[in-house]
Design a protein around this motif. Structure first.
Motif, PDB file in Angstrom:
ATOM      1  N   MET A   1       0.862  -1.202   0.000  1.00 55.47           N
ATOM      2  CA  MET A   1       0.000   0.000   0.000  1.00 55.47           C
ATOM      3  C   MET A   1       0.885   1.234   0.000  1.00 55.47           C
ATOM      4  O   MET A   1       1.709   1.417   0.880  1.00 55.47           O
ATOM      5  N   GLN A   2       0.738   2.063  -0.974  1.00 57.27           N
ATOM      6  CA  GLN A   2       1.604   3.218  -1.137  1.00 57.27           C
ATOM      7  C   GLN A   2       0.930   4.485  -0.608  1.00 57.27           C
ATOM      8  O   GLN A   2      -0.284   4.624  -0.644  1.00 57.27           O
ATOM      9  N   ASN A   3       1.761   5.386  -0.114  1.00 56.01           N
ATOM     10  CA  ASN A   3       1.299   6.715   0.291  1.00 56.01           C
ATOM     11  C   ASN A   3       0.176   6.671   1.331  1.00 56.01           C
ATOM     12  O   ASN A   3      -0.765   7.463   1.281  1.00 56.01           O
ATOM     13  N   LEU A   4       0.289   5.743   2.255  1.00 58.83           N
ATOM     14  CA  LEU A   4      -0.675   5.668   3.341  1.00 58.83           C
ATOM     15  C   LEU A   4      -0.501   6.890   4.235  1.00 58.83           C
ATOM     16  O   LEU A   4       0.610   7.272   4.572  1.00 58.83           O
ATOM     17  N   LYS A   5      -1.606   7.517   4.599  1.00 60.97           N
ATOM     18  CA  LYS A   5      -1.562   8.722   5.415  1.00 60.97           C
ATOM     19  C   LYS A   5      -2.301   8.496   6.736  1.00 60.97           C
ATOM     20  O   LYS A   5      -3.147   7.616   6.846  1.00 60.97           O
ATOM     21  N   LYS A   6      -1.960   9.330   7.721  1.00 61.64           N
ATOM     22  CA  LYS A   6      -2.583   9.214   9.033  1.00 61.64           C
ATOM     23  C   LYS A   6      -4.092   9.350   8.929  1.00 61.64           C
ATOM     24  O   LYS A   6      -4.842   8.684   9.656  1.00 61.64           O
ATOM     25  N   GLU A   7      -4.552  10.203   8.033  1.00 61.00           N
ATOM     26  CA  GLU A   7      -5.983  10.428   7.885  1.00 61.00           C
ATOM     27  C   GLU A   7      -6.712   9.180   7.383  1.00 61.00           C
ATOM     28  O   GLU A   7      -7.935   9.071   7.499  1.00 61.00           O
ATOM     29  N   ASP A   8      -5.956   8.244   6.778  1.00 61.20           N
ATOM     30  CA  ASP A   8      -6.570   7.030   6.251  1.00 61.20           C
ATOM     31  C   ASP A   8      -6.820   5.978   7.337  1.00 61.20           C
ATOM     32  O   ASP A   8      -7.464   4.961   7.074  1.00 61.20           O
ATOM     33  N   ILE A   9      -6.311   6.215   8.535  1.00 57.07           N
ATOM     34  CA  ILE A   9      -6.337   5.211   9.595  1.00 57.07           C
ATOM     35  C   ILE A   9      -7.400   5.543  10.633  1.00 57.07           C
ATOM     36  O   ILE A   9      -7.496   6.681  11.106  1.00 57.07           O
ATOM     37  N   ASN A  10      -8.189   4.553  10.994  1.00 54.21           N
ATOM     38  CA  ASN A  10      -9.203   4.728  12.040  1.00 54.21           C
ATOM     39  C   ASN A  10      -8.537   4.951  13.397  1.00 54.21           C
ATOM     40  O   ASN A  10      -7.471   4.403  13.683  1.00 54.21           O
ATOM     41  N   GLN A  11      -9.184   5.724  14.243  1.00 52.69           N
ATOM     42  CA  GLN A  11      -8.662   5.957  15.582  1.00 52.69           C
ATOM     43  C   GLN A  11      -8.500   4.641  16.342  1.00 52.69           C
ATOM     44  O   GLN A  11      -7.572   4.476  17.142  1.00 52.69           O
ATOM     45  N   GLU A  12      -9.383   3.672  16.064  1.00 51.01           N
ATOM     46  CA  GLU A  12      -9.290   2.386  16.740  1.00 51.01           C
ATOM     47  C   GLU A  12      -7.958   1.696  16.476  1.00 51.01           C
ATOM     48  O   GLU A  12      -7.433   0.972  17.338  1.00 51.01           O
ATOM     49  N   VAL A  13      -7.381   1.922  15.313  1.00 48.31           N
ATOM     50  CA  VAL A  13      -6.084   1.320  14.976  1.00 48.31           C
ATOM     51  C   VAL A  13      -4.991   1.921  15.862  1.00 48.31           C
ATOM     52  O   VAL A  13      -4.133   1.202  16.381  1.00 48.31           O
ATOM     53  N   PHE A  14      -5.038   3.227  16.056  1.00 48.14           N
ATOM     54  CA  PHE A  14      -4.057   3.874  16.939  1.00 48.14           C
ATOM     55  C   PHE A  14      -4.240   3.399  18.386  1.00 48.14           C
ATOM     56  O   PHE A  14      -3.263   3.210  19.110  1.00 48.14           O
ATOM     57  N   ASP A  15      -5.495   3.183  18.779  1.00 50.62           N
ATOM     58  CA  ASP A  15      -5.758   2.685  20.129  1.00 50.62           C
ATOM     59  C   ASP A  15      -5.187   1.277  20.297  1.00 50.62           C
ATOM     60  O   ASP A  15      -4.603   0.949  21.345  1.00 50.62           O
ATOM     61  N   LEU A  16      -5.340   0.450  19.278  1.00 50.56           N
ATOM     62  CA  LEU A  16      -4.778  -0.901  19.321  1.00 50.56           C
ATOM     63  C   LEU A  16      -3.263  -0.853  19.405  1.00 50.56           C
ATOM     64  O   LEU A  16      -2.637  -1.592  20.182  1.00 50.56           O
ATOM     65  N   TYR A  17      -2.670   0.020  18.601  1.00 49.11           N
ATOM     66  CA  TYR A  17      -1.218   0.136  18.616  1.00 49.11           C
ATOM     67  C   TYR A  17      -0.728   0.602  19.986  1.00 49.11           C
ATOM     68  O   TYR A  17       0.306   0.132  20.479  1.00 49.11           O
ATOM     69  N   ASN A  18      -1.471   1.495  20.601  1.00 50.28           N
ATOM     70  CA  ASN A  18      -1.112   1.979  21.923  1.00 50.28           C
ATOM     71  C   ASN A  18      -1.131   0.826  22.933  1.00 50.28           C
ATOM     72  O   ASN A  18      -0.224   0.704  23.772  1.00 50.28           O
ATOM     73  N   ASP A  19      -2.143  -0.030  22.843  1.00 51.71           N
ATOM     74  CA  ASP A  19      -2.202  -1.189  23.736  1.00 51.71           C
ATOM     75  C   ASP A  19      -1.053  -2.155  23.455  1.00 51.71           C
ATOM     76  O   ASP A  19      -0.455  -2.708  24.386  1.00 51.71           O
ATOM     77  N   TYR A  20      -0.743  -2.354  22.193  1.00 55.45           N
ATOM     78  CA  TYR A  20       0.362  -3.242  21.830  1.00 55.45           C
ATOM     79  C   TYR A  20       1.696  -2.673  22.309  1.00 55.45           C
ATOM     80  O   TYR A  20       2.528  -3.389  22.890  1.00 55.45           O
ATOM     81  N   ALA A  21       1.897  -1.376  22.119  1.00 56.61           N
ATOM     82  CA  ALA A  21       3.159  -0.736  22.503  1.00 56.61           C
ATOM     83  C   ALA A  21       3.372  -0.748  24.009  1.00 56.61           C
ATOM     84  O   ALA A  21       4.506  -0.630  24.478  1.00 56.61           O
ATOM     85  N   HIS A  22       2.288  -0.893  24.773  1.00 54.51           N
ATOM     86  CA  HIS A  22       2.398  -0.918  26.230  1.00 54.51           C
ATOM     87  C   HIS A  22       2.172  -2.306  26.803  1.00 54.51           C
ATOM     88  O   HIS A  22       1.853  -2.465  27.980  1.00 54.51           O
ATOM     89  N   ASN A  23       2.335  -3.308  25.927  1.00 51.11           N
ATOM     90  CA  ASN A  23       2.279  -4.715  26.347  1.00 51.11           C
ATOM     91  C   ASN A  23       0.929  -5.126  26.918  1.00 51.11           C
ATOM     92  O   ASN A  23       0.836  -6.078  27.696  1.00 51.11           O
ATOM     93  N   ARG A  24      -0.112  -4.405  26.539  1.00 46.44           N
ATOM     94  CA  ARG A  24      -1.455  -4.813  26.947  1.00 46.44           C
ATOM     95  C   ARG A  24      -2.072  -5.772  25.927  1.00 46.44           C
ATOM     96  O   ARG A  24      -3.098  -6.394  26.181  1.00 46.44           O
ATOM     97  N   LEU A  25      -1.441  -5.864  24.774  1.00 46.87           N
ATOM     98  CA  LEU A  25      -1.826  -6.811  23.721  1.00 46.87           C
ATOM     99  C   LEU A  25      -0.579  -7.553  23.264  1.00 46.87           C
ATOM    100  O   LEU A  25       0.476  -6.929  23.061  1.00 46.87           O
TER     101      LEU A  25
END
Length: 295
Positions: A1-25
């Protein structure tokens, strides 16, 4: 996938990443949940690639920038990890004593982003020290996933002792006035809050989206605080009202900033959670605060 932008991503994806980055997932659960959002041409692989940090194209102050001098040093941490490696930075050609800033990393060790922040602090006119709490385990391993795994093997209170020892080292450095502040991000934000409760002669503390110290320890705080919070950061923000009330009840000096529309990690310019406007404003406020407090 080329030229992916922040606006293309759902907030839920950032929330998931936050949980993953903090070892909650776990990584497995994170990728499984991420697959729900791999639609419309998106793949799990492209989402993972987009979310992971880019340390090649985002460095603001290069390690060989002639305006600053950098060196790696080791200092003793008898109550923590024994010997800690750290990056020491100061303006190039400096011959006078400067205010000091301890720069505290996230939950993955001394990665290139935090080293860059330490160099930015030196460029702003301070002598900075960025310790690596992964030193007892060999240091930052070169990628954040392995860094998080290593850091989870260490006791966080022992790491706190490592950073307190770093404060003492910097305070006695020949180029430091003895006035030392701390700035920390994520895990480093918690460390910053804790150092404010543990170090009577800490000059200033700036926690970025960090968990709060226990409210019963707030009376011990002597240093003024400047705190930065992201809007979409439920886990960290949940503890703020009680912490603020304790600060007020004990007449502590603090300034707090909330950044609308931002995610945890908004100052970290290596990931799509970065918010340029908020990140730059928060850093300017940080530098201005240290300039006032460490003069």
């Amino acid at each position: 996938m080329q030229n992916l932008k922040k606006e293309d991503i759902n907030q839920e994806v950032f929330d998931l990443y936050n949980d993953y980055a903090h070892n909650r997932l776990s990584r497995r659960d994170f990728m499984q949940k991420l697959s729900y959002y791999a639609v419309g041409g998106l793949t799990v692989a492209s989402l993972m690639s987009f979310l992971n940090p880019d340390y090649k194209g985002t460095i603001q102050v290069q390690p060989d920038d002639p305006r600053i001098e950098t060196t790696y040093i080791n200092y003793p941490s008898p109550k923590g990890g024994g010997t800690i490696r750290a990056l020491l930075c100061m303006p190039s050609g400096n011959q006078k004593k400067l205010g000091g800033i301890v720069v505290i990393h996230e939950n993955r060790g001394l990665n290139p982003y935090i080293e860059d922040v330490a160099r930015r602090a030196a460029l702003a006119g301070f002598v900075s020290l960025a310790p690596d709490a992964l030193s007892p385990l060999g240091g930052y391993p070169g990628n954040d996933d392995d860094g998080r795994a290593l850091q989870s093997e260490r006791d966080r209170n022992e790491m706190l002792e490592d950073f307190i020892a770093g404060f003492k080292y910097l305070q006695k450095n020949e180029f430091c006035t003895g006035k030392v502040g701390v700035v920390g991000f994520c895990f480093g934000g918690w460390i910053s809050n804790m150092m404010a409760t543990q170090i009577a002669d800490l000059t200033a503390a700036v926690p970025f989206y960090g968990a709060q110290a226990p409210v019963e320890d707030v009376p011990n705080i002597k240093a003024p605080l400047q705190l930065h919070f992201a809007e979409h950061d439920t886990n960290v923000n949940g503890g703020w009202p009680a912490y603020e009330q304790a600060l007020k009840n004990n007449n502590k000096e603090y300034t707090v900033y909330h950044y609308p529309g931002t995610n945890h990690g908004f100052h970290n310019d290596t990931t799509p959670r970065y918010d340029k406007e908020a990140g730059e404003l928060a850093w300017k406020r940080t530098v201005d605060f240290f300039t006032q407090q460490l003069k």
